[in-house]
Design a protein around this motif. Structure first.
Motif, PDB file in Angstrom:
ATOM      1  N   LYS A 206     -38.806  -9.991 -21.213  1.00 21.27           N
ATOM      2  CA  LYS A 206     -39.119  -8.766 -21.950  1.00 21.27           C
ATOM      3  C   LYS A 206     -40.561  -8.347 -21.666  1.00 21.27           C
ATOM      4  CE  LYS A 206     -35.854  -9.527 -25.747  1.00 21.27           C
ATOM      5  NZ  LYS A 206     -35.693  -9.673 -27.219  1.00 21.27           N
ATOM      6  N   LEU A 207     -40.738  -7.065 -21.313  1.00 26.24           N
ATOM      7  CA  LEU A 207     -42.050  -6.580 -20.910  1.00 26.24           C
ATOM      8  C   LEU A 207     -42.334  -5.216 -21.523  1.00 26.24           C
ATOM      9  CD1 LEU A 207     -41.450  -7.332 -17.138  1.00 26.24           C
ATOM     10  CD2 LEU A 207     -43.139  -8.557 -18.523  1.00 26.24           C
ATOM     11  N   LYS A 208     -43.614  -4.917 -21.745  1.00 32.71           N
ATOM     12  CA  LYS A 208     -44.050  -3.587 -22.148  1.00 32.71           C
ATOM     13  C   LYS A 208     -44.475  -2.821 -20.884  1.00 32.71           C
ATOM     14  CE  LYS A 208     -44.058  -3.432 -26.763  1.00 32.71           C
ATOM     15  NZ  LYS A 208     -43.400  -2.353 -27.530  1.00 32.71           N
ATOM     16  N   THR A 209     -44.073  -1.568 -20.778  1.00 31.62           N
ATOM     17  CA  THR A 209     -44.398  -0.799 -19.566  1.00 31.62           C
ATOM     18  C   THR A 209     -45.871  -0.427 -19.498  1.00 31.62           C
ATOM     19  OG1 THR A 209     -43.784   1.255 -20.699  1.00 31.62           O
ATOM     20  CG2 THR A 209     -42.084   0.173 -19.383  1.00 31.62           C
ATOM     21  N   LYS A 210     -46.511  -0.207 -20.626  1.00 33.32           N
ATOM     22  CA  LYS A 210     -47.926   0.217 -20.612  1.00 33.32           C
ATOM     23  C   LYS A 210     -48.797  -0.907 -20.064  1.00 33.32           C
ATOM     24  CE  LYS A 210     -51.485   2.475 -23.411  1.00 33.32           C
ATOM     25  NZ  LYS A 210     -51.582   3.637 -22.536  1.00 33.32           N
ATOM     26  N   GLY A 211     -49.497  -0.640 -18.979  1.00 33.32           N
ATOM     27  CA  GLY A 211     -50.378  -1.641 -18.390  1.00 33.32           C
ATOM     28  C   GLY A 211     -49.648  -2.745 -17.659  1.00 33.32           C
ATOM     29  N   LEU A 212     -48.385  -2.513 -17.266  1.00 33.43           N
ATOM     30  CA  LEU A 212     -47.624  -3.561 -16.594  1.00 33.43           C
ATOM     31  C   LEU A 212     -48.075  -3.745 -15.149  1.00 33.43           C
ATOM     32  CD1 LEU A 212     -45.325  -5.617 -16.488  1.00 33.43           C
ATOM     33  CD2 LEU A 212     -43.734  -3.724 -16.036  1.00 33.43           C
ATOM     34  N   ASP A 218     -46.534   2.239  -9.109  1.00 29.62           N
ATOM     35  CA  ASP A 218     -45.526   1.187  -8.957  1.00 29.62           C
ATOM     36  C   ASP A 218     -44.494   1.248 -10.078  1.00 29.62           C
ATOM     37  OD1 ASP A 218     -46.492   0.020  -6.583  1.00 29.62           O
ATOM     38  OD2 ASP A 218     -48.030  -1.049  -7.710  1.00 29.62           O
ATOM     39  N   LEU A 219     -44.925   1.732 -11.257  1.00 31.99           N
ATOM     40  CA  LEU A 219     -44.002   1.859 -12.386  1.00 31.99           C
ATOM     41  C   LEU A 219     -42.931   2.915 -12.091  1.00 31.99           C
ATOM     42  CD1 LEU A 219     -43.558   0.745 -15.281  1.00 31.99           C
ATOM     43  CD2 LEU A 219     -44.852   2.713 -16.121  1.00 31.99           C
ATOM     44  N   ILE A 220     -43.325   3.954 -11.356  1.00 26.80           N
ATOM     45  CA  ILE A 220     -42.368   5.011 -10.980  1.00 26.80           C
ATOM     46  C   ILE A 220     -41.229   4.416 -10.160  1.00 26.80           C
ATOM     47  CG2 ILE A 220     -42.079   7.145  -9.642  1.00 26.80           C
ATOM     48  CD1 ILE A 220     -45.033   7.768 -10.289  1.00 26.80           C
ATOM     49  N   SER A 221     -41.574   3.562  -9.171  1.00 32.50           N
ATOM     50  CA  SER A 221     -40.552   2.939  -8.325  1.00 32.50           C
ATOM     51  C   SER A 221     -39.756   1.887  -9.092  1.00 32.50           C
ATOM     52  CB  SER A 221     -41.212   2.286  -7.101  1.00 32.50           C
ATOM     53  OG  SER A 221     -41.930   3.231  -6.357  1.00 32.50           O
ATOM     54  N   ALA A 222     -40.444   1.133  -9.935  1.00 33.17           N
ATOM     55  CA  ALA A 222     -39.781   0.041 -10.653  1.00 33.17           C
ATOM     56  C   ALA A 222     -38.712   0.548 -11.614  1.00 33.17           C
ATOM     57  CB  ALA A 222     -40.824  -0.785 -11.410  1.00 33.17           C
ATOM     58  N   LEU A 223     -38.993   1.681 -12.280  1.00 29.41           N
ATOM     59  CA  LEU A 223     -38.072   2.192 -13.296  1.00 29.41           C
ATOM     60  C   LEU A 223     -37.279   3.406 -12.812  1.00 29.41           C
ATOM     61  CD1 LEU A 223     -40.331   1.981 -16.492  1.00 29.41           C
ATOM     62  CD2 LEU A 223     -38.940   0.204 -15.415  1.00 29.41           C
ATOM     63  N   LYS A 224     -37.620   3.888 -11.633  1.00 29.09           N
ATOM     64  CA  LYS A 224     -36.980   5.088 -11.069  1.00 29.09           C
ATOM     65  C   LYS A 224     -37.109   6.263 -12.036  1.00 29.09           C
ATOM     66  CE  LYS A 224     -33.390   5.632  -7.636  1.00 29.09           C
ATOM     67  NZ  LYS A 224     -32.114   5.127  -7.081  1.00 29.09           N
ATOM     68  N   ILE A 225     -38.336   6.561 -12.401  1.00 25.75           N
ATOM     69  CA  ILE A 225     -38.631   7.684 -13.295  1.00 25.75           C
ATOM     70  C   ILE A 225     -39.575   8.635 -12.570  1.00 25.75           C
ATOM     71  CG2 ILE A 225     -38.286   6.398 -15.444  1.00 25.75           C
ATOM     72  CD1 ILE A 225     -41.295   5.924 -15.553  1.00 25.75           C
ATOM     73  N   ASN A 226     -39.759   9.843 -13.133  1.00 21.99           N
ATOM     74  CA  ASN A 226     -40.636  10.800 -12.450  1.00 21.99           C
ATOM     75  C   ASN A 226     -42.104  10.545 -12.798  1.00 21.99           C
ATOM     76  OD1 ASN A 226     -41.397  12.288 -14.851  1.00 21.99           O
ATOM     77  ND2 ASN A 226     -39.394  13.287 -14.780  1.00 21.99           N
ATOM     78  N   HIS A 227     -42.969  11.231 -12.074  1.00 18.81           N
ATOM     79  CA  HIS A 227     -44.416  11.006 -12.172  1.00 18.81           C
ATOM     80  C   HIS A 227     -44.942  11.276 -13.573  1.00 18.81           C
ATOM     81  CE1 HIS A 227     -48.733  11.788 -11.538  1.00 18.81           C
ATOM     82  NE2 HIS A 227     -48.623  10.979 -10.507  1.00 18.81           N
ATOM     83  N   ASP A 228     -44.488  12.369 -14.193  1.00 22.33           N
ATOM     84  CA  ASP A 228     -44.988  12.731 -15.522  1.00 22.33           C
ATOM     85  C   ASP A 228     -44.581  11.711 -16.577  1.00 22.33           C
ATOM     86  OD1 ASP A 228     -46.179  14.982 -14.514  1.00 22.33           O
ATOM     87  OD2 ASP A 228     -44.471  16.291 -14.926  1.00 22.33           O
ATOM     88  N   GLU A 229     -43.369  11.166 -16.440  1.00 17.87           N
ATOM     89  CA  GLU A 229     -42.894  10.170 -17.408  1.00 17.87           C
ATOM     90  C   GLU A 229     -43.708   8.885 -17.341  1.00 17.87           C
ATOM     91  OE1 GLU A 229     -38.285  10.099 -18.322  1.00 17.87           O
ATOM     92  OE2 GLU A 229     -38.615  10.357 -16.168  1.00 17.87           O
ATOM     93  N   ALA A 230     -44.156   8.532 -16.146  1.00 17.38           N
ATOM     94  CA  ALA A 230     -44.818   7.241 -15.949  1.00 17.38           C
ATOM     95  C   ALA A 230     -46.145   7.139 -16.691  1.00 17.38           C
ATOM     96  CB  ALA A 230     -45.030   6.997 -14.458  1.00 17.38           C
ATOM     97  N   HIS A 231     -46.883   8.254 -16.749  1.00 17.53           N
ATOM     98  CA  HIS A 231     -48.194   8.211 -17.399  1.00 17.53           C
ATOM     99  C   HIS A 231     -48.029   8.001 -18.907  1.00 17.53           C
ATOM    100  CE1 HIS A 231     -50.717   8.993 -13.987  1.00 17.53           C
ATOM    101  NE2 HIS A 231     -49.934   9.984 -13.610  1.00 17.53           N
ATOM    102  N   ASP A 232     -48.738   6.989 -19.409  1.00 19.77           N
ATOM    103  CA  ASP A 232     -48.753   6.661 -20.852  1.00 19.77           C
ATOM    104  C   ASP A 232     -47.388   6.251 -21.393  1.00 19.77           C
ATOM    105  OD1 ASP A 232     -51.503   7.281 -21.068  1.00 19.77           O
ATOM    106  OD2 ASP A 232     -51.020   9.417 -21.222  1.00 19.77           O
ATOM    107  N   LEU A 233     -46.439   5.889 -20.502  1.00 26.18           N
ATOM    108  CA  LEU A 233     -45.144   5.392 -20.982  1.00 26.18           C
ATOM    109  C   LEU A 233     -45.354   4.025 -21.632  1.00 26.18           C
ATOM    110  CD1 LEU A 233     -42.042   5.892 -21.042  1.00 26.18           C
ATOM    111  CD2 LEU A 233     -41.907   4.537 -18.932  1.00 26.18           C
ATOM    112  N   ASN A 234     -44.874   3.881 -22.853  1.00 24.73           N
ATOM    113  CA  ASN A 234     -45.073   2.628 -23.588  1.00 24.73           C
ATOM    114  C   ASN A 234     -43.771   2.248 -24.285  1.00 24.73           C
ATOM    115  OD1 ASN A 234     -46.198   0.385 -24.765  1.00 24.73           O
ATOM    116  ND2 ASN A 234     -47.334   1.509 -26.332  1.00 24.73           N
ATOM    117  N   ILE A 235     -42.878   1.640 -23.503  1.00 26.16           N
ATOM    118  CA  ILE A 235     -41.589   1.185 -24.054  1.00 26.16           C
ATOM    119  C   ILE A 235     -41.367  -0.265 -23.633  1.00 26.16           C
ATOM    120  CG2 ILE A 235     -40.549   3.498 -24.028  1.00 26.16           C
ATOM    121  CD1 ILE A 235     -39.081   2.675 -21.441  1.00 26.16           C
ATOM    122  N   GLU A 236     -40.401  -0.904 -24.269  1.00 25.16           N
ATOM    123  CA  GLU A 236     -40.043  -2.267 -23.879  1.00 25.16           C
ATOM    124  C   GLU A 236     -38.880  -2.218 -22.893  1.00 25.16           C
ATOM    125  OE1 GLU A 236     -40.076  -6.052 -26.462  1.00 25.16           O
ATOM    126  OE2 GLU A 236     -37.955  -5.434 -26.449  1.00 25.16           O
TER     127      GLU A 236
END
Length: 440
Positions: A206-212, A218-236
């Motif tokens: 289990k991981l938190k996305t913020k600061g991962l 790299d978070l964009i590729s890891a979660l397959k989300i768009n650029h705007d979503e990646a910034h400040d995304l803080n979910i588990e």
């Protein structure tokens, strides 16, 4: 026909074109005679239609068309002969109750004139010209990346430091279910790394996305989300481990050197380091020169001042826009484009005053250099000149490509001019320092 100019001020003038009957009558009569020969009007044989009827039916339209052609030709010739440097196009002044039934006509056109000015390249402070150098840390990292790329993977049962861990990221609420291979050297923070340590195949982390990740991209590729979503995304999210590998680095030997650059080109680690440094700094030079061009552009705009025929240009924008514009909308459009127009005038004056023209031979040689650079990226380092000539000929047969390459070459000529004439100070920086200083 008579053409005269009234100079309203340094930036505005009115041109009056007077057209008399004798200027257009012969042409109109000839066209109407041709119409008469070919007209098909019920009740009359072809070629025998009375001229009065032809004039009644077609006379006004032919007159208007011919006078407008005569008018445009005369105006364009006048502007060329008088060497009037106009901005936009002449704008016809509205004339109330204009009468086409008279014999003589008078037309007025508003002109916006280009300003007279001198280019000032230098302000109070020198412009920084960055020389980006590849430092030892960057070269070390590049060598390590190469060793990883050409190394081999060995499967493992449990995760240890610097391993590659394959699995899937998931979050039901965000509908995330994405397979991804995590390189542990890209994970940020000891707390996150500790969660991977000792994990086995099938384990769920289990991981938190913020600061991962150290890099948000790299978070964009890891979660397959768009650029705007990646910034400040803080979910588990959960990461289910499916494969663990340790990466053995490739040896820095002749076999690797030959794979990278061809047989015998690189013979030692010292040669490799010098080659990496040379290639990196060549790429950095493009970024440095683009930044210098941007900085000089801003500097010359700030230090070269002149007035523009603002009112005329706003009227011209209203008259030529694809959609109808109010005065306020035209003013906004002008303000958006004013900076670009000012630099266009400055650039044009520099090109004209210093004869910075692009010849076809220069264009062809420049195109060949671009082609050689592209071929080198695919390992073709010594193409035959005939091959380059043939490719360049094909490219330069396309007008869009000619325009694009000409603009690139002119930018290079301008940059060389700026380097020779602007007040510059050289500053050596690493790439990271360059990014930090220039892009804040």
């Amino acid at each position: 026909m008579n053409i005269s100019k009234e100079q309203l001020d340094e930036l505005n003038a009115v041109v009056t074109v007077d057209i008399a009957k004798e200027d257009y009558s012969d042409k109109v009569e000839k066209i109407l005679s041709d119409y008469r020969k070919n007209a098909n009007i019920p009740g009359f044989r072809k070629g025998h239609v009375p001229m009065g009827l032809v004039k009644k039916q077609y006379g006004k339209a032919v007159l208007v068309d011919e006078v407008n052609k005569l008018l445009q030709d005369a105006l364009n010739k006048y502007l060329t002969e008088e060497k009037l440097d106009v901005l936009g196009n002449p704008l016809p002044k509205e004339q109330e109750n204009f009468d086409w039934d008279t014999d003589n006509y008078s037309f007025e056109f508003e002109l916006g004139l280009a300003p007279k000015f001198e280019v000032n390249l230098n302000g109070k402070k020198a412009i920084t010209h960055y020389k980006i150098v590849a430092n030892d840390e960057m070269i070390d990292n590049q060598i390590k990346t190469i060793q990883k790329q050409y190394g081999k993977l060995t499967p493992k049962d449990a995760v240890e430091k610097d391993d590659l861990v394959a699995g899937s990221f998931a979050n039901e609420e965000k509908e995330i279910d994405n397979p991804f291979t995590v390189s542990l050297d890209k994970i940020k923070g000891k707390k996150n790394l500790d969660k991977f340590m000792g994990a086995k195949i099938g384990d769920v982390i289990k991981l938190k996305t913020k600061g991962l990740f150290a890099d948000d991209h790299d978070l964009i590729s890891a979660l397959k989300i768009n650029h705007d979503e990646a910034h400040d995304l803080n979910i588990e999210v959960t990461f289910t481990v499916s494969e663990i590998n340790t990466q053995e680095l490739a040896d820095l030997d002749q076999e690797l050197f030959d794979k990278l650059y061809g047989a015998g080109v690189i013979k030692s680690v010292t040669d490799l380091r010098e080659k990496i440094k040379e290639d990196a700094e060549r790429q950095f030079e493009q970024q440095s020169e683009q930044q210098l061009l941007n900085a000089i552009t801003e500097n010359v705009l700030e230090n070269t001042t002149f007035d523009l025929p603002n009112t005329f240009l706003q009227k011209w924008i209203r008259a030529t826009g694809e959609q109808p514009l109010t005065e306020d909308e035209a003013k906004d459009e002008f303000e958006k484009s004013e900076k670009g127009l000012r630099y266009q005038l400055i650039e044009g004056k520099i090109i004209s005053d210093n004869n910075l023209q692009v010849t076809f031979e220069e264009l062809k040689d420049f195109a060949k250099d671009l082609i050689k650079g592209q071929m080198a990226q695919f390992g073709q380092n010594s193409p035959e000149d005939k091959e380059l000539e043939d490719i360049a000929a094909r490219i330069l047969s396309n007008q869009e490509e000619v325009k694009r390459i000409s603009e690139q070459l002119m930018s290079k000529k301008l940059l060389n001019y700026y380097k020779e004439n602007a007040k510059l100070k050289i500053k050596e920086v690493s790439f990271d320092e360059f990014i930090k200083e220039v892009y804040k």
